[in-house]
Design an enzyme around this catalytic site. Structure first.
Site, mmCIF file in Angstrom:
data_model
loop_
_atom_site.group_PDB
_atom_site.id
_atom_site.type_symbol
_atom_site.label_atom_id
_atom_site.label_comp_id
_atom_site.label_asym_id
_atom_site.label_seq_id
_atom_site.Cartn_x
_atom_site.Cartn_y
_atom_site.Cartn_z
ATOM 1 N NE ARG A 25 13.199 19.602 -44.896
ATOM 2 C CZ ARG A 25 13.918 20.716 -44.964
ATOM 3 N NH1 ARG A 25 13.961 21.408 -46.070
ATOM 4 N NH2 ARG A 25 14.601 21.137 -43.918
ATOM 5 C CE LYS B 251 9.768 27.335 -16.940
ATOM 6 N NZ LYS B 251 10.608 26.155 -16.868
ATOM 7 C CG HIS C 12 10.901 32.722 -21.375
ATOM 8 N ND1 HIS C 12 9.842 32.198 -22.072
ATOM 9 C CD2 HIS C 12 11.994 32.074 -21.847
ATOM 10 C CE1 HIS C 12 10.284 31.273 -22.918
ATOM 11 N NE2 HIS C 12 11.578 31.201 -22.806
ATOM 12 C CE LYS D 127 21.162 30.324 -22.950
ATOM 13 N NZ LYS D 127 20.056 29.394 -22.726
HETATM 14 C C1 BG6 Z 1 14.157 28.946 -23.948
HETATM 15 C C2 BG6 Z 1 15.414 29.616 -24.363
HETATM 16 O O1 BG6 Z 1 13.043 29.666 -24.393
HETATM 17 O O2 BG6 Z 1 14.105 28.867 -22.527
HETATM 18 C C3 BG6 Z 1 16.626 28.877 -23.837
HETATM 19 O O3 BG6 Z 1 15.487 29.688 -25.782
HETATM 20 C C4 BG6 Z 1 16.522 28.676 -22.350
HETATM 21 O O4 BG6 Z 1 17.824 29.565 -24.165
HETATM 22 C C5 BG6 Z 1 15.165 28.100 -21.971
HETATM 23 O O5 BG6 Z 1 17.559 27.802 -21.949
HETATM 24 C C6 BG6 Z 1 14.977 28.084 -20.473
HETATM 25 O O6 BG6 Z 1 13.839 27.355 -20.145
HETATM 26 P P1 BG6 Z 1 13.693 26.593 -18.755
HETATM 27 O O7 BG6 Z 1 12.321 26.030 -18.785
HETATM 28 O O8 BG6 Z 1 14.783 25.555 -18.726
HETATM 29 O O9 BG6 Z 1 13.892 27.630 -17.692
#
Ligand code: BG6
EC number: 1.1.1.49
Length: 490
Positions: free
Chosen positions: A51, A183, A241, A340
């Site tokens: 935007r 990855k 993931h 986390k």
């Molecule tokens: C993201 C999440 O999909 O993946 C994040 O929303 C997370 O919270 C991240 O930190 C982790 O990705 P990577 O590649 O750093 O392991």
């Protein structure tokens, strides 16, 4: 050893959300790296859109800053950077009103390039952006659209998101990114399983005791409170993931690497996951939330202080004992944990094999450990196969456990490309193998939704854990109840 770079067809990539975080930290650096690798053909173009009212030059300067901030200094090649920036232009547009879409169409013109639209914006905007693309006839029959999680926050909302995109793009042209699939080591999992004769005969409940998948992060909220507090670890990491990793470990051998062959097998795994609901959630899931502690060498705040909201019950850690109801994996638990502000940043898959059925060695030989295959996804990517050997020397038959250790960094002296580099190039090549199909995303939600419902129904609250540790003690209890322990080679 160097890998070969095969140029892709010329393309026009339109990035919506061009001034956002994802574009700045990941997309622009990834595209620059592909330029540097010589993968672009002429006349490839990158058109940023958001935007904000910016000129082409202002956006180029944004792109330059993004690349300098997020690409290692040694990888900045000024000539390539200049070439890259000449590909970049900008059109201001607002999908909620349609402003700017005529200009966007004009900017693309009638180019014969492969056309792709990257929706690097909040999912609430997916529907209006694709509707404007449609209304302004900007998509060609082969145009692709790229979206990323969160794809909904439940099965119902995921369907709405998928429907809104599906009104304009058919499934073969929708590329749903799960960046874990891009990855290097995650793909190596497929190579390890399917390019070696060694593992597949053992890859089942007769020989595998259990599997552990850990994705631990040391970071906290990283300024994403608005999104994260509504999501929590189960939606943010497990639904996508972690389940994708589980699928790659557990799936049957696909007939080929074709997108649908692989995705069909992953879907079967998702559908075979045993339900977790109010009957078993307290036994097989643990929710945690970090309190103040230490991380990355310094004192850090707790989640609630970071959030500035003392009332949040969002989990920043989750551990789940998942089970797959099929012949291959009967009675083989898959223990998943992610959080986390954990002790360190590490993502690992551990295949714990069963002990040998009978030992011919006496007590003096020492303990015989069951074999273990440890696949380290990040950092220090590599594979360790733990085996028993004889302790060297003449002192009788004593046994010792050692790893056959393959560190990728030591074996291949190449830069490890970011997941987005591969994934964007796969979009241009039209290869959907590493992208999630609609039914996969929805099957994952179908398994996740009852866990959330059970947590609510049973008032299963978050257990506190100190930042910089391995999560709440209940997570240790979850696996120890089964006579097993979390793998800790960290
Ligand atoms: C993201 C999440 O999909 O993946 C994040 O929303 C997370 O919270 C991240 O930190 C982790 O990705 P990577 O590649 O750093 O392991």
């Amino acid at each position: 050893m160097t890998s070969q770079t095969i140029p892709v067809e010329p393309f026009d990539l339109v990035v919506f959300g061009a001034t956002g975080d994802l574009c700045e930290r990941k997309l622009l650096p990834a595209l620059y790296q592909r330029q540097r690798a010589g993968q672009f053909s002429e006349p490839t173009r990158i058109i940023g859109s958001s935007r904000s009212e910016l000129s082409d030059d202002q956006y180029r300067s944004f792109a330059l800053d993004a690349i300098k901030a997020h690409v290692a200094k040694a990888e900045i090649d000024n000539r390539e950077l200049d070439r890259f920036l000449t590909r970049v232009s900008y059109v201001s547009a607002d999908a909620t009103t349609g402003r700017g879409f005529k200009e966007l169409k004009a900017a693309i013109g009638d180019s014969a390039n492969v056309r792709a639209f990257y929706l690097a914006v909040a999912p609430s905007l997916f529907g209006s952006i694709v509707a404007q693309i449609d209304a302004h006839h900007i998509a060609t029959p082969t145009s692709r659209v790229i979206v990323e999680k969160p794809i909904g926050r439940s099965l119902e909302t995921a369907r709405e998101v998928n429907d809104s995109i599906g009104r304009v793009f058919d499934e073969a042209r929708i590329f749903r990114i799960d960046h874990y699939l891009g990855k290097e080591t995650v793909q190596n999992l497929m190579a390890l399983r399917f390019a070696n004769a060694l593992y597949e005969p053992l890859w089942n409940s007769a020989h595998v005791d259990h599997v552990q998948i850990t994705v631990a992060e040391s970071v906290g909220l990283e300024g994403r409170a608005g999104y994260y507090d509504k999501a929590g670890a189960l939606r943010d990491m497990v639904q996508n993931h972690m389940l994708q990793l589980l699928c790659l470990v557990a799936m049957e051998v696909p007939a080929s690497l074709d997108a649908d062959a692989v995705r069909d097998e992953k879907l079967k795994v998702l559908r075979a996951l045993r339900p977790i609901n109010q009957l078993n959630s307290e036994r097989v899931t643990v929710r945690g939330q970090y309190r103040a502690g230490a991380s990355n060498g310094g004192a850090v705040k707790g989640y609630l202080e970071e959030l500035g909201n003392g009332g949040s019950d969002t989990e920043t850690f989750v551990a789940v004992k998942a089970e797959i109801g099929n012949w291959r994996w009967a009675d083989v638990p898959f223990y998943l944990r992610t959080g986390k502000r954990m002790a360190t940043r590490v993502s690992e898959i551990v295949i714990q094999f069963k002990p040998i059925p009978h030992s011919i060695f006496g007590d003096a030989a020492g303990r015989i450990f069951a074999n273990q295959l440890v696949i380290r996804l990040q950092p220090d990517e590599g594979v360790k196969q733990w085996i028993m050997i004889k302790d060297p020397g003449p002192g009788g038959m004593r046994l010792r456990q050692i790893p056959l250790d393959m560190s990728f960094a030591e074996s291949f002296h190449e830069r490890n490309p970011d997941a987005y580099e591969r994934l964007i190039m796969d979009v241009i090549r039209g290869n959907q193998t590493l992208f999630m199909r609609r039914d996969e995303v929805e099957a994952a939600w179908r398994w996740i939704d009852p866990i959330h419902a059970a947590w609510e129904e049973r008032s299963q609250s978050v257990q506190p854990y100190t930042a910089g540790t391995w999560g709440p003690s209940a997570s240790i209890a979850l696996i120890e109840r089964d006579g097993r322990t979390w793998h800790e080679s960290f």
